[in-house]
Each structure stands twice: as C-alpha cells, then as structure tokens.
Design a protein around this motif. Structure first.
Motif, PDB file in Angstrom:
ATOM      1  N   SER A  82       0.956  -1.217   0.323  1.00  8.74           N
ATOM      2  CA  SER A  82       0.165  -0.211   0.110  1.00  8.74           C
ATOM      3  C   SER A  82       0.863   1.505   0.102  1.00  8.74           C
ATOM      4  O   SER A  82       0.339   2.416  -0.520  1.00  8.74           O
ATOM      5  N   ALA A  83       2.136   1.267   0.569  1.00  6.24           N
ATOM      6  CA  ALA A  83       2.746   2.634   0.481  1.00  6.24           C
ATOM      7  C   ALA A  83       3.284   2.677  -0.776  1.00  6.24           C
ATOM      8  O   ALA A  83       3.905   4.061  -1.158  1.00  6.24           O
ATOM      9  N   MET A  84       3.162   2.202  -1.985  1.00  9.29           N
ATOM     10  CA  MET A  84       3.530   2.433  -3.531  1.00  9.29           C
ATOM     11  C   MET A  84       1.769   3.234  -3.531  1.00  9.29           C
ATOM     12  O   MET A  84       2.634   4.041  -5.183  1.00  9.29           O
ATOM     13  N   LYS A  85       1.307   3.447  -2.876  1.00  7.83           N
ATOM     14  CA  LYS A  85      -0.313   3.736  -3.742  1.00  7.83           C
ATOM     15  C   LYS A  85      -0.445   5.773  -3.942  1.00  7.83           C
ATOM     16  O   LYS A  85      -0.149   6.528  -4.590  1.00  7.83           O
ATOM     17  N   PRO A  86       0.258   6.829  -2.989  1.00  7.44           N
ATOM     18  CA  PRO A  86       0.314   7.721  -2.780  1.00  7.44           C
ATOM     19  C   PRO A  86       0.927   8.144  -3.677  1.00  7.44           C
ATOM     20  O   PRO A  86       0.260   8.771  -4.148  1.00  7.44           O
ATOM     21  N   ARG A  87       2.095   7.842  -4.527  1.00  4.66           N
ATOM     22  CA  ARG A  87       2.654   8.422  -5.654  1.00  4.66           C
ATOM     23  C   ARG A  87       1.682   8.332  -7.225  1.00  4.66           C
ATOM     24  O   ARG A  87       1.972   9.455  -7.531  1.00  4.66           O
ATOM     25  N   ILE A  88       1.132   7.430  -6.910  1.00  2.00           N
ATOM     26  CA  ILE A  88      -0.277   7.566  -7.675  1.00  2.00           C
ATOM     27  C   ILE A  88      -0.776   8.418  -8.005  1.00  2.00           C
ATOM     28  O   ILE A  88      -1.237   9.619  -9.045  1.00  2.00           O
ATOM     29  N   TYR A  89      -1.624   8.904  -7.311  1.00  3.03           N
ATOM     30  CA  TYR A  89      -2.611  10.130  -6.601  1.00  3.03           C
ATOM     31  C   TYR A  89      -1.246  11.183  -6.992  1.00  3.03           C
ATOM     32  O   TYR A  89      -2.350  12.541  -7.165  1.00  3.03           O
ATOM     33  N   ASP A  90      -0.220  11.637  -6.685  1.00  7.10           N
ATOM     34  CA  ASP A  90       0.210  12.890  -7.181  1.00  7.10           C
ATOM     35  C   ASP A  90       0.742  13.298  -8.545  1.00  7.10           C
ATOM     36  O   ASP A  90       1.109  14.522  -8.878  1.00  7.10           O
ATOM     37  N   ASP A  91       0.421  12.185  -9.359  1.00  7.96           N
ATOM     38  CA  ASP A  91       1.452  12.114 -10.681  1.00  7.96           C
ATOM     39  C   ASP A  91       0.500  12.178 -11.814  1.00  7.96           C
ATOM     40  O   ASP A  91      -0.268  11.238 -11.163  1.00  7.96           O
ATOM     41  N   VAL A  92       0.669  12.871 -12.898  1.00  4.71           N
ATOM     42  CA  VAL A  92      -0.455  12.578 -14.241  1.00  4.71           C
ATOM     43  C   VAL A  92       0.300  11.687 -14.645  1.00  4.71           C
ATOM     44  O   VAL A  92       1.146  11.022 -15.221  1.00  4.71           O
ATOM     45  N   LEU A  93      -0.920  11.011 -14.707  1.00  2.00           N
ATOM     46  CA  LEU A  93      -0.546   9.257 -15.366  1.00  2.00           C
ATOM     47  C   LEU A  93      -0.989   9.112 -16.669  1.00  2.00           C
ATOM     48  O   LEU A  93      -2.103   9.651 -17.443  1.00  2.00           O
ATOM     49  N   ILE A  94       0.130   9.380 -17.882  1.00  2.00           N
ATOM     50  CA  ILE A  94      -0.387   9.019 -19.141  1.00  2.00           C
ATOM     51  C   ILE A  94      -0.444   7.567 -19.597  1.00  2.00           C
ATOM     52  O   ILE A  94      -0.379   6.541 -19.627  1.00  2.00           O
ATOM     53  N   GLU A  95      -1.664   7.726 -20.381  1.00  2.00           N
ATOM     54  CA  GLU A  95      -2.366   6.570 -20.886  1.00  2.00           C
ATOM     55  C   GLU A  95      -3.425   6.989 -21.543  1.00  2.00           C
ATOM     56  O   GLU A  95      -3.673   8.062 -21.821  1.00  2.00           O
ATOM     57  N   ASN A  96      -3.918   5.767 -22.393  1.00  2.00           N
ATOM     58  CA  ASN A  96      -3.865   6.475 -24.093  1.00  2.00           C
ATOM     59  C   ASN A  96      -5.495   5.494 -23.150  1.00  2.00           C
ATOM     60  O   ASN A  96      -5.572   4.636 -22.464  1.00  2.00           O
ATOM     61  N   PHE A  97      -6.534   6.031 -23.189  1.00  3.13           N
ATOM     62  CA  PHE A  97      -8.354   6.255 -22.879  1.00  3.13           C
ATOM     63  C   PHE A  97      -8.802   6.013 -24.150  1.00  3.13           C
ATOM     64  O   PHE A  97      -8.756   6.531 -25.291  1.00  3.13           O
ATOM     65  N   LYS A  98     -10.087   4.940 -24.219  1.00  5.03           N
ATOM     66  CA  LYS A  98     -11.099   4.593 -25.374  1.00  5.03           C
ATOM     67  C   LYS A  98     -12.387   5.020 -24.942  1.00  5.03           C
ATOM     68  O   LYS A  98     -12.333   5.977 -23.697  1.00  5.03           O
ATOM     69  N   PRO A  99     -13.504   6.173 -25.763  1.00  2.44           N
ATOM     70  CA  PRO A  99     -14.176   6.766 -25.396  1.00  2.44           C
ATOM     71  C   PRO A  99     -15.219   5.834 -24.874  1.00  2.44           C
ATOM     72  O   PRO A  99     -15.694   6.779 -23.579  1.00  2.44           O
ATOM     73  N   SER A 100     -15.450   4.969 -24.451  1.00  4.93           N
ATOM     74  CA  SER A 100     -15.675   4.376 -23.039  1.00  4.93           C
ATOM     75  C   SER A 100     -15.415   4.819 -21.971  1.00  4.93           C
ATOM     76  O   SER A 100     -16.773   4.508 -20.550  1.00  4.93           O
ATOM     77  N   SER A 101     -14.313   5.000 -21.401  1.00  5.51           N
ATOM     78  CA  SER A 101     -13.691   5.291 -20.062  1.00  5.51           C
ATOM     79  C   SER A 101     -13.813   6.569 -19.817  1.00  5.51           C
ATOM     80  O   SER A 101     -13.725   7.217 -18.808  1.00  5.51           O
ATOM     81  N   ILE A 102     -14.650   7.492 -20.745  1.00  5.41           N
ATOM     82  CA  ILE A 102     -15.183   8.552 -20.696  1.00  5.41           C
ATOM     83  C   ILE A 102     -17.095   8.465 -20.128  1.00  5.41           C
ATOM     84  O   ILE A 102     -17.461   8.084 -20.903  1.00  5.41           O
TER      85      ILE A 102
END
Length: 572
Positions: A405-425
């Motif tokens: 769980s100690a690895m999780k906070p960084r996830i919410y601190d950074d802009v995550l670069i990813e491809n998203f489909k229209p279904s994710s919107i």
C-alpha cells in the motif's frame, strides 16, 4: 550569416615565412596531382561562373560586388580582413574555403582565430565546386593599395589589437585550466553522491513513462546526471529511440506532412524556420513543398543526424542546420515567413518547449507570418475506468501475496500518461478549458487558472455516478491563414473544412492513439455524485515548477453538489 566580427583578429604576421609558403605550394601541388584541384594555370575566365556570396545563395557579376554585399548584409569585410592578416594567395584561398565550410555546417566562422584555417591545408581544397571567387584571386595586392597611409595605419592598429588579444588569450587559458581542474574535482564529488542516489531510486516510476520507455524528457544516462535541467532535456533528444517513436506516430507526422504538402502555394519561395527540428523531417517536408530557404534549429546532438539526413536527400542548398538554443543563436535573416515546430509535450505544456517557439516567433516571424500549427486547445473529460484503476491502483494490494500500500500515494500525486477509449469517458462531450492561439499568446499566458464545467449524464446502468478522476488532452489545428477562425464547437478529429486546413486530436475520440496519449488526474478517493447533481464545476491551474520550469504542477479544484475536492498533480 549575421554580424561576423572581423575587427579583432589574432596576431598573424603580414609576411608568411618562406617555409610556410613552400609548404602551402607543395600541398597545393599535391591536390592537383591527386585530381582534387585543377591547375591554377587552368583557372581562366572561360571557366568562371557567377560568383556566389559566402553566406547566402545570391550571385553577382563579379567578386567586388560579392565583397560589397558581404560588408552590407553580413558584416563581413573580406578586403579589410585580408589586409589585417596580410594574407597571400594561399591565405585568401583558405579564408574563402574556411568560411564556406563553416556556413555549410551551420557554424559561426571564428575569424578571430585565423590559425584554424591558415594552418590547415584542407582549406586549399574548394568547399564549393567551380567557386568563381577563387578564380579571381590575385597573387599580389596593388602597390597603390599597399602604399595607402590609411591602409598602413589600419594594419598597425590591427597588429596592436592582435598583440593585446594574444596576451589576453594567455591569461584566459591559464584561468580556464584552473577552473577546469576545480570543476573536475567537483564532478568527481557530485558523481559519487548522485550515482548512489540513482542506484537507490532506479526502480521508481514517475507515472509519466510509456510502454516504449521513460517519458520524453526523463531519460537518465546510467552513472551520470546532468549539470542542469536544460542539459538533461536536450540530452534526452540525442538518441534515436524517441525520434523513432515520434516519426512512427502517424497521426502526428501525417498531419504535418499533409498540411505542408496540401498547401504548397503557401510554402513556395518562402523562408521557413523549424524550431526543434530533430531529425529534420519537418524541414524536409517544407523544402519539398517549395520553400526557398529553411533554417533548422536544434540544441541536441540529433542536429548532426539532421545535417546528414538533409545532405543524403540532396536538400542541403535549401536547408541550413544550426546547433544551439533559438534564444541564443543568430540566423542570417531578419524575418521568416513561416515557423513550423512540433513543440507539444505531455498534457501539452510539459517540457516548456513552447516558450522557445514563442521567443522565435517574436524574434523572427514577419508581421503577416504563419505559425504551424496555429491553434491548440486543452480539453478535459470525466474518467470512469475500472480496468485502469485495477491496473494502476489495486495492483499494489497483492504482489505475490504481499501488500504494498505504500506504493499507492505516488499514483495520486502524478499525472498518469495513458491511452483511453471513449468508453472510459462518462459524458458525451469534453470541455475546452484553454485555447492557445499561437500568433498572439505570450509566455506569461502559459501559466494560468481556467474554469471547467463537465455535464454529468443521468444515472443509469451505464453510469453509477462514480468518477475515478479526470482526463486532459489537447487538439491541434493547422490553418492556412493567421486570420482563420476555428469554430468554438470544432472537433479536431473531424476538422477538415476543405480549404487546406486540418486538425488532429490526442484524446479518446481520435482514429488512432498518439505518442502523447492523455493525462489522467486520479482522485485520492472516488467521487460519488449525489442524485440530482448534473454538473462538475471548478478550475484547473497550470504552473511551472520553480525548481525546474520544464516540469509542471497541475492544480485541480472541483465541486459536485455539496462535495468538494482539491488536489495537485506533478509532471516530472
């Protein structure tokens, strides 16, 4: 070539020692024997072509007209420099070939260091085939000129300046040696500390990485870190991999190519500036479209590959490459007609390359000149993607039977670069929160706070009222005219009005994914919207990090009914 300093040459005697003249003569004869040159006796008026300027491609009726042009337009006085250095026939040949070779390579000739060309026999070989300026060189200057009191006085002045320069150079060389020694000691200390730090964090992930490797400006060389962030940034573009990724991005590269080739009437006979030219692909598009001259600028080692690419494709008479920052170099023209650049980073403004493009615009673009692209829009949309959350967040709940769980906070601190489909919107349309009109925007406008409003669809089986975060991306627009107005409701993925203008998107509705992808801003805690709330409202802030202006801090404030949220995200 702008403003060449000919006023303070290093000391060179007016009379070359006889052994040096004999050496030049022997080298010259060797080149003739090796078929590198025609015999000097064969240089006749029948062979002459119109002489060409050393710094540009303008031709003239005679060499005197060339030298008058060089003084007026390029601040280069050949006759004055020749007299000051006391150049004989071979010295004048070397000077002409040296200057041509430096201009061809995109370098500034170092005329205050005549030893660079006078002591190198390679400059006896013509840089330009059938160079008419070489045909007209006389072995001796006229007695009238040599007896001119003004000329003699000027020589004395130059000789005095040369002596002063020689003494100054000795002092500076000694200081440089001392500083180099101190710097080498400093590097050893820093390298020891930073290598230890690099080993300790080599397994970390900033969240801005990609399947192909680290982000465009986050590559680190093993065992070495850079003296400043600009060095780090430019070094990241020195290798093939990032350029391969960008060139294989067909949405990106095809859009630039199609706009340039479909609008050849705009580019024909124009002067084009390519800022951050990389491999030179955009410069070559412009040259093939009919541009009269293209200046390609990059401060990375990739410029050496760009020069090779230009020559390999036979475009070296049109494209001239320069190594350096656009803020610091001087082009041999006052204005250009078109600036083309692929400056966009993740979330559009990461890497802060647009700042440099705007400097180039203010410095070089003609009043009616065109920016390519001409407008870029930042958009935001709501995110609901359980698969993405499982992959990025819940993944850490069970790693081979262990919780991390100690690895999780960084996830919410950074802009995550990813491809998203229209279904994710979670709603039908995105919201444009910032429009950058490239002809008018200033660098101060690149840090901002903009309002956002996102319509929430009615609760249904397809949407349960839960948001995982937001997605930001950008749309690019290429227009034929700086005055063309793009409709507010335009969608870049379908923008092709039929007049040669076009657009492309990096968001979920594009026909293909781009290497920029989208930026996800995950909420620390899922946002559950209450029934009856039909809008997310708030604001997004873009701010450069003070410790490294090429990095971003993106601030977010949202309200949904009685629920409020405030977070900051980093791009580093």
């Amino acid at each position: 070539m702008a403003s060449v300093d000919t006023s303070r040459p290093s000391p060179v005697t007016n009379e070359l020692p006889s052994e040096e003249v004999e050496s030049d003569t022997e080298d010259f004869e060797d080149l003739i024997r090796e078929n590198e040159l025609e015999s000097a006796s064969d240089w006749t008026a029948d062979d002459e072509t119109r002489p060409i300027c050393l710094f540009c491609e303008i031709t003239f009726d005679d060499s005197d007209a060339v030298w008058d042009h060089c003084v007026k337009d390029h601040d280069f006085d050949f006759k004055k420099l020749r007299r000051g250095l006391g150049l004989d026939f071979f010295g004048k040949v070397k000077l002409i070939n040296y200057v041509r070779s430096q201009v061809k390579a995109g370098n500034q000739p170092e005329l205050n260091r005549p030893e660079l060309f006078l002591e190198d026999s390679q400059f006896l070989k013509p840089t330009l085939q059938d160079d008419a300026l070489l045909f007209g060189i006389q072995d001796d200057d006229s007695e009238e000129e040599e007896d001119d009191p003004d000329v003699l006085y000027e020589k004395e002045q130059l000789a005095e300046v040369a002596r002063e320069n020689a003494e100054r150079v000795k002092v500076l060389q000694k200081q440089l040696q001392e500083l180099q020694f101190q710097f080498d000691e400093y590097k050893d200390i820093v390298r020891t500390v930073l290598n230890r730090d690099l080993d300790s964090d080599s397994g970390s992930d900033s969240g801005c990485g990609s399947p192909e490797g680290p982000s465009r400006a986050s590559r680190k060389r093993v065992g070495n870190k850079y003296s400043n962030e600009d060095d780090h940034y430019f070094e990241s573009y020195a290798y093939n991999d990032i350029h391969e990724i960008m060139l294989k991005d067909s949405i990106r590269t095809d859009s630039y190519r199609d706009f340039i080739y479909d609008n050849k009437d705009i580019f024909k006979d124009k002067i084009v500036l390519d800022v951050g030219c990389g491999t030179g692909i955009l410069s070559m598009f412009a040259a093939k479209a009919g541009a009269r001259k293209v200046y390609a600028v990059d401060n990375s080692d990739i410029i050496e590959k760009a020069i090779a690419n230009v020559h390999e494709n036979g475009l070296d008479r049109i494209i001239q490459c320069y190594r350096g920052k656009i803020e610091e170099i001087r082009l041999p023209v006052q204005k250009v007609d078109i600036i083309v650049s692929e400056w966009m980073g993740y979330a559009l403004l990461y890497e802060a390359m647009l700042d440099s493009v705007l400097v180039a615009r203010d410095k070089y673009l003609a009043p009616n000149g065109l920016m390519v692209p001409s407008e870029v829009r930042l958009l935001v949309a709501g995110l609901r993607d359980a698969e993405f959350i499982n992959d990025k967040v819940n993944f850490w709940n069970d790693i081979y039977g262990f919780k991390m769980s100690a690895m999780k906070p960084r996830i919410y601190d950074d802009v995550l670069i990813e491809n998203f489909k229209p279904s994710s919107i979670v709603h039908q349309g995105p919201f444009t929160f910032r429009t950058l009109q490239l002809h008018d925007i200033t660098t101060a406008d690149l840090e901002f706070t903009s309002p956002i409003r996102l319509t929430i669809p009615d609760l249904s089986n397809e949407f349960d009222g839960t948001f995982d975060g937001l997605v930001i991306y950008f749309d690019n627009y290429f227009t034929r005219s700086r005055d063309e107005v793009i409709p507010e409701d335009a969608r870049a993925e379908t923008f092709k009005p039929g007049n040669g203008s076009l657009g492309f998107t990096t968001g979920p509705w594009g026909p293909k994914y781009t290497h920029w992808r989208s930026g996800a801003l995950l909420f620390n805690k899922q946002l559950q919207v209450s029934p009856g709330v039909n809008e997310l409202a708030g604001e997004i802030t873009y701010e450069k990090r003070k410790s490294n202006p090429r990095e971003l801090i993106i601030g977010l404030e949202l309200t949904a009914g009685d629920k409020k949220l405030a977070q900051s995200y980093f791009m580093r």
